[in-house]
Design a protein around this motif. Structure first.
Motif, PDB file in Angstrom:
ATOM      1  N   THR A 100       1.023 -12.646  11.467  1.00  0.00           N
ATOM      2  CA  THR A 100       1.110 -12.136  10.096  1.00  0.00           C
ATOM      3  C   THR A 100       1.359 -10.634  10.175  1.00  0.00           C
ATOM      4  OG1 THR A 100      -1.224 -11.515   9.819  1.00  0.00           O
ATOM      5  CG2 THR A 100      -0.639 -13.823   9.334  1.00  0.00           C
ATOM      6  N   ALA A 101       1.664 -10.029   9.043  1.00  0.00           N
ATOM      7  CA  ALA A 101       1.870  -8.581   9.012  1.00  0.00           C
ATOM      8  C   ALA A 101       0.604  -7.840   9.442  1.00  0.00           C
ATOM      9  CB  ALA A 101       2.298  -8.142   7.611  1.00  0.00           C
ATOM     10  N   THR A 151       0.844  -2.206   9.200  1.00  0.00           N
ATOM     11  CA  THR A 151       1.238  -3.517   8.691  1.00  0.00           C
ATOM     12  C   THR A 151       2.680  -3.770   9.099  1.00  0.00           C
ATOM     13  OG1 THR A 151      -0.224  -3.194   6.814  1.00  0.00           O
ATOM     14  CG2 THR A 151       1.368  -4.976   6.645  1.00  0.00           C
ATOM     15  N   TRP A 153       5.528  -5.633   8.527  1.00  0.00           N
ATOM     16  CA  TRP A 153       6.129  -6.503   7.524  1.00  0.00           C
ATOM     17  C   TRP A 153       7.321  -7.253   8.080  1.00  0.00           C
ATOM     18  CZ3 TRP A 153       3.239  -7.116   3.434  1.00  0.00           C
ATOM     19  CH2 TRP A 153       2.422  -6.070   2.991  1.00  0.00           C
ATOM     20  N   TYR A 155      10.814  -8.921   6.794  1.00  0.00           N
ATOM     21  CA  TYR A 155      11.775  -8.896   5.696  1.00  0.00           C
ATOM     22  C   TYR A 155      12.862  -9.936   5.966  1.00  0.00           C
ATOM     23  CZ  TYR A 155       9.707  -4.323   4.710  1.00  0.00           C
ATOM     24  OH  TYR A 155       8.839  -3.302   4.424  1.00  0.00           O
ATOM     25  N   ARG A 164       9.562  -9.797   1.084  1.00  0.00           N
ATOM     26  CA  ARG A 164       8.485  -9.299   1.940  1.00  0.00           C
ATOM     27  C   ARG A 164       7.226  -9.982   1.445  1.00  0.00           C
ATOM     28  NH1 ARG A 164       6.117  -3.304   1.748  1.00  0.00           N
ATOM     29  NH2 ARG A 164       4.762  -4.304   0.213  1.00  0.00           N
ATOM     30  N   ASP A 165       6.744 -10.952   2.207  1.00  0.00           N
ATOM     31  CA  ASP A 165       5.584 -11.722   1.801  1.00  0.00           C
ATOM     32  C   ASP A 165       4.307 -10.878   1.851  1.00  0.00           C
ATOM     33  OD1 ASP A 165       6.933 -14.135   1.314  1.00  0.00           O
ATOM     34  OD2 ASP A 165       6.842 -14.690   3.425  1.00  0.00           O
ATOM     35  N   PRO A 167       0.630  -9.560   3.084  1.00  0.00           N
ATOM     36  CA  PRO A 167       0.286  -9.275   4.483  1.00  0.00           C
ATOM     37  C   PRO A 167      -0.366 -10.407   5.258  1.00  0.00           C
ATOM     38  CG  PRO A 167      -0.990  -7.877   2.993  1.00  0.00           C
ATOM     39  CD  PRO A 167      -0.009  -8.619   2.158  1.00  0.00           C
TER      40      PRO A 167
END
Length: 196
Positions: A100-101, A151, A153, A155, A164-165, A167
């Motif tokens: 995940t971010a 974070t 991210w 894209y 961009r979901d 975090p």
């Protein structure tokens, strides 16, 4: 700044950095080369790289039979020129790691995420990695902003928009594994998806 310019030059010349040396970018002419790394188990998608003037190198999804690549870059773009496709001598050495971010740095510690490009607009050290998500029944390739140390991210383009979901939303990053023993591989990479 000089290091950033050298990375861009190395990528443009097809020279790989870091300790991974058996992947490379070939010119894409609409035909999938036999050494291309698939982005899924069904060979329905592949990883394309494009140069976006004033922004840098970005990745997007190559669909066999189509010459156009859609990519995210401060919005969504499409191109059918200057496209490269990710290839390797052994595609089995590449796996998708779920992350995940918020957990990217922890999840990739000791691993080798594949460098896919460079963002010239951001903070001056804009390394990008290859990310993947599954949306609307297909694999979509996008850019992981590896230059952000808080974070990271992911894209990607979807329905004409750059996404961009949140975090904690899971995505996958392509990493290199250099494990020769199958038992070592299974222990070390049990949370990976083998190009699936």
């Amino acid at each position: 700044m000089l290091r950033s310019n050298i990375l861009i030059l190395l990528q443009l010349l097809g020279i790989q950095s870091y300790s991974v040396s058996d992947y490379y970018w070939r010119d894409y002419d609409g035909k999938i080369p036999p050494d291309a790394i698939p982005a899924d188990n069904n060979n329905n998608t592949y990883i394309g790289q494009v140069y976006v003037h004033l922004y840098g190198l970005r990745v997007g999804t190559i669909i066999p039979g189509y010459r156009e690549v859609e990519y995210s870059c401060y919005g969504v773009g499409k191109t059918d020129t200057m496209i490269k496709i990710l290839c390797a001598t052994e595609s089995s050495k590449y796996v998708w790691l779920r992350t995940t971010a918020n957990t990217f740095l922890k999840d990739t510690c000791g691993k080798s995420p594949i460098v896919s490009g460079y963002d010239r607009v951001c903070c001056g050290s804009g390394i990008l990695n290859i990310g993947r998500t599954r949306q609307q029944g297909r694999s979509i390739i996008g850019n992981v902003a590896a230059y952000n140390t808080v974070t990271l991210w992911f894209y990607y383009p979807l329905n004409g928009r750059e996404i961009r979901d949140p975090p904690n939303t899971e995505y996958e990053v392509l990493v290199y594994r250099n494990t020769t023993s199958k038992s070592n591989y299974l222990n070390e990479y049990k949370n990976f998806d083998l190009l699936g």
